[in-house]
Design a protein around this motif. Structure first.
Motif, PDB file in Angstrom:
ATOM      1  N   ARG A 161     -11.196   0.145   6.492  1.00 33.64           N
ATOM      2  CA  ARG A 161     -11.317  -0.043   5.023  1.00 33.64           C
ATOM      3  C   ARG A 161      -9.898  -0.766   4.433  1.00 33.64           C
ATOM      4  NH1 ARG A 161     -10.590   5.549   5.473  1.00 33.64           N
ATOM      5  NH2 ARG A 161      -8.811   6.491   4.473  1.00 33.64           N
ATOM      6  N   PHE A 162      -8.954  -0.679   5.163  1.00 32.14           N
ATOM      7  CA  PHE A 162      -7.479  -1.429   4.800  1.00 32.14           C
ATOM      8  C   PHE A 162      -7.637  -2.828   5.249  1.00 32.14           C
ATOM      9  CE2 PHE A 162      -5.210   2.196   2.720  1.00 32.14           C
ATOM     10  CZ  PHE A 162      -5.763   3.074   3.263  1.00 32.14           C
ATOM     11  N   SER A 163      -7.324  -3.867   4.346  1.00 34.17           N
ATOM     12  CA  SER A 163      -7.386  -5.117   4.698  1.00 34.17           C
ATOM     13  C   SER A 163      -6.307  -6.090   3.944  1.00 34.17           C
ATOM     14  CB  SER A 163      -8.671  -5.961   4.774  1.00 34.17           C
ATOM     15  OG  SER A 163      -9.132  -5.943   3.369  1.00 34.17           O
ATOM     16  N   GLY A 164      -5.846  -6.840   4.651  1.00 35.73           N
ATOM     17  CA  GLY A 164      -4.639  -7.724   3.982  1.00 35.73           C
ATOM     18  C   GLY A 164      -5.056  -9.212   4.066  1.00 35.73           C
ATOM     19  N   SER A 165      -4.525 -10.120   3.249  1.00 33.03           N
ATOM     20  CA  SER A 165      -4.846 -11.273   3.207  1.00 33.03           C
ATOM     21  C   SER A 165      -3.674 -12.203   2.362  1.00 33.03           C
ATOM     22  CB  SER A 165      -6.180 -11.778   2.231  1.00 33.03           C
ATOM     23  OG  SER A 165      -6.011 -11.452   1.210  1.00 33.03           O
ATOM     24  N   PHE A 217      -0.148 -12.531  -1.914  1.00 34.80           N
ATOM     25  CA  PHE A 217      -0.761 -11.686  -0.729  1.00 34.80           C
ATOM     26  C   PHE A 217      -1.557 -10.640  -1.618  1.00 34.80           C
ATOM     27  CE2 PHE A 217       1.685 -13.309   2.860  1.00 34.80           C
ATOM     28  CZ  PHE A 217       2.605 -13.922   2.166  1.00 34.80           C
ATOM     29  N   THR A 218      -2.556  -9.898  -0.766  1.00 38.00           N
ATOM     30  CA  THR A 218      -3.288  -9.113  -1.417  1.00 38.00           C
ATOM     31  C   THR A 218      -3.573  -7.869  -0.163  1.00 38.00           C
ATOM     32  OG1 THR A 218      -4.345 -10.552  -2.746  1.00 38.00           O
ATOM     33  CG2 THR A 218      -5.707  -8.494  -2.503  1.00 38.00           C
ATOM     34  N   LEU A 219      -3.629  -6.512  -0.510  1.00 36.12           N
ATOM     35  CA  LEU A 219      -4.053  -5.344  -0.007  1.00 36.12           C
ATOM     36  C   LEU A 219      -5.182  -5.116  -0.630  1.00 36.12           C
ATOM     37  CD1 LEU A 219      -3.399  -3.365   2.300  1.00 36.12           C
ATOM     38  CD2 LEU A 219      -2.308  -2.068   0.338  1.00 36.12           C
ATOM     39  N   THR A 220      -6.161  -4.992   0.351  1.00 34.99           N
ATOM     40  CA  THR A 220      -7.612  -4.456  -0.440  1.00 34.99           C
ATOM     41  C   THR A 220      -8.100  -3.126   0.404  1.00 34.99           C
ATOM     42  OG1 THR A 220      -8.411  -6.702  -0.790  1.00 34.99           O
ATOM     43  CG2 THR A 220      -9.877  -4.946  -0.722  1.00 34.99           C
ATOM     44  N   ILE A 221      -8.591  -2.016  -0.455  1.00 30.79           N
ATOM     45  CA  ILE A 221      -8.752  -1.063   0.175  1.00 30.79           C
ATOM     46  C   ILE A 221     -10.327  -0.872  -0.315  1.00 30.79           C
ATOM     47  CG2 ILE A 221      -8.626   1.545   0.471  1.00 30.79           C
ATOM     48  CD1 ILE A 221      -5.847   1.102  -0.786  1.00 30.79           C
ATOM     49  N   SER A 222     -11.384  -0.930   0.681  1.00 32.84           N
ATOM     50  CA  SER A 222     -12.691  -1.313   0.405  1.00 32.84           C
ATOM     51  C   SER A 222     -13.272  -0.128  -0.309  1.00 32.84           C
ATOM     52  CB  SER A 222     -13.308  -1.700   1.627  1.00 32.84           C
ATOM     53  OG  SER A 222     -13.258  -0.772   2.336  1.00 32.84           O
ATOM     54  N   SER A 223     -13.125   0.953   0.114  1.00 34.51           N
ATOM     55  CA  SER A 223     -13.715   2.333  -0.606  1.00 34.51           C
ATOM     56  C   SER A 223     -12.936   3.395  -0.605  1.00 34.51           C
ATOM     57  CB  SER A 223     -15.090   2.703   0.145  1.00 34.51           C
ATOM     58  OG  SER A 223     -15.524   3.585  -0.247  1.00 34.51           O
ATOM     59  N   LEU A 224     -12.219   3.677  -1.665  1.00 32.82           N
ATOM     60  CA  LEU A 224     -11.195   4.606  -1.829  1.00 32.82           C
ATOM     61  C   LEU A 224     -11.511   5.918  -1.208  1.00 32.82           C
ATOM     62  CD1 LEU A 224      -9.307   3.383  -4.592  1.00 32.82           C
ATOM     63  CD2 LEU A 224      -8.121   3.935  -2.446  1.00 32.82           C
ATOM     64  N   GLN A 225     -10.692   6.560  -0.295  1.00 33.09           N
ATOM     65  CA  GLN A 225     -10.782   7.906   0.013  1.00 33.09           C
ATOM     66  C   GLN A 225      -9.679   8.823  -0.640  1.00 33.09           C
ATOM     67  OE1 GLN A 225     -13.696   8.579   2.171  1.00 33.09           O
ATOM     68  NE2 GLN A 225     -13.996   6.502   1.571  1.00 33.09           N
ATOM     69  N   SER A 226     -10.181  10.104  -0.891  1.00 28.75           N
ATOM     70  CA  SER A 226      -8.788  10.914  -1.540  1.00 28.75           C
ATOM     71  C   SER A 226      -7.668  10.746  -0.639  1.00 28.75           C
ATOM     72  CB  SER A 226      -9.359  12.446  -1.268  1.00 28.75           C
ATOM     73  OG  SER A 226      -9.643  12.987  -0.068  1.00 28.75           O
TER      74      SER A 226
END
Lengths: 108, 120
Positions: free
Chosen positions: A61-65, A71-80
């Motif tokens: 769920r962690f991806s970087g681009s 630059f971007t860090l994306t967390i697709s579906s945040l967990q606690s």
């Protein structure tokens, strides 16, 4: 010295939603960019290096681009367990390696 | 597994020196470098420098040049960071971290941190 600027300073997101964090370099750093996660009272943990390669054991769920200066860090579906402070770091020119000032991801 | 265990908390007076140790295990010590990163209370991360455990080569942050010395002891697989002429703004948690890989000299594995408090 390369200056790293992160935005926003604080991001309020509901669990299960997507979070998008930004990091900008003051000059081109190619893909020599890492992301770290830090929880209160803990050491930082490496999430992403080479702008987009997940470190060992990091969930998908962690991806970087990005490359160059954006630059971007994306967390697709945040967990606690993802609510924390995130830092970017450039390692293109040293010394010094430089970190951004951090983005705090908090529960909305 | 890679483990970095740091020495305990320190309280120092302004002008004194501190030496923090970082005991490494679980890998070939001389194959990887060690970075030192510090974090003042409530603040972000600051890279202090890096040392090669293979040959002792160092790179220090310019702002700390002349006050910081990083060393390694290959016989005990321990890295050290000494900071001299301490000031109140040196109060921070100090972390050691091993290179991610043989070709990527970024902090990949971190110690637990050592709190250094500078106060009169």
């Amino acid at each position: 010295e390369i200056v790293m600027t992160q935005s926003p300073a604080t991001l309020s997101v509901s669990p299960g939603k997507r979070a998008t964090l930004s990091c900008r370099a003051s000059q081109s750093i190619s893909s020599n960019l890492a992301w770290y996660q830090q929880k209160p009272g803990q050491a930082p943990r490496l999430l992403i290096y080479g702008a987009s390669t997940r470190a060992t054991g990091i969930p998908a769920r962690f991806s970087g681009s990005g490359s160059g200066t954006e630059f971007t860090l994306t967390i697709s579906s945040l967990q606690s367990e993802d609510f924390a402070v995130y830092y970017c770091q450039q390692y293109n020119n040293w010394p010094p390696w430089t970190f951004g000032q951090g983005t705090k991801v908090e529960i909305k | 597994q890679v483990q970095l265990v740091q020495s305990g908390a320190e309280v120092k007076k302004p002008g004194a020196s501190v030496k923090v140790s970082c005991k490494a295990s679980g890998y070939t010590f001389t194959s990887y470098g060690i970075s030192w990163v510090r974090q003042a209370p409530g603040q972000g991360l600051e890279w202090m420098g890096w040392i090669s455990a293979y040959n002792g080569n160092t790179n220090y942050a310019q702002k700390l040049q002349g006050r910081v010395t990083m060393t390694t002891d290959t016989s005990t697989t321990t890295a050290y960071m000494e900071l001299r002429s301490l000031r109140s703004d040196d109060t921070a948690v100090y972390y050691c971290a091993r290179d991610l890989s043989l070709v990527t000299a970024i902090p990949g594995y971190w110690g637990q941190g050592t709190l250094v408090t500078v106060s009169s």
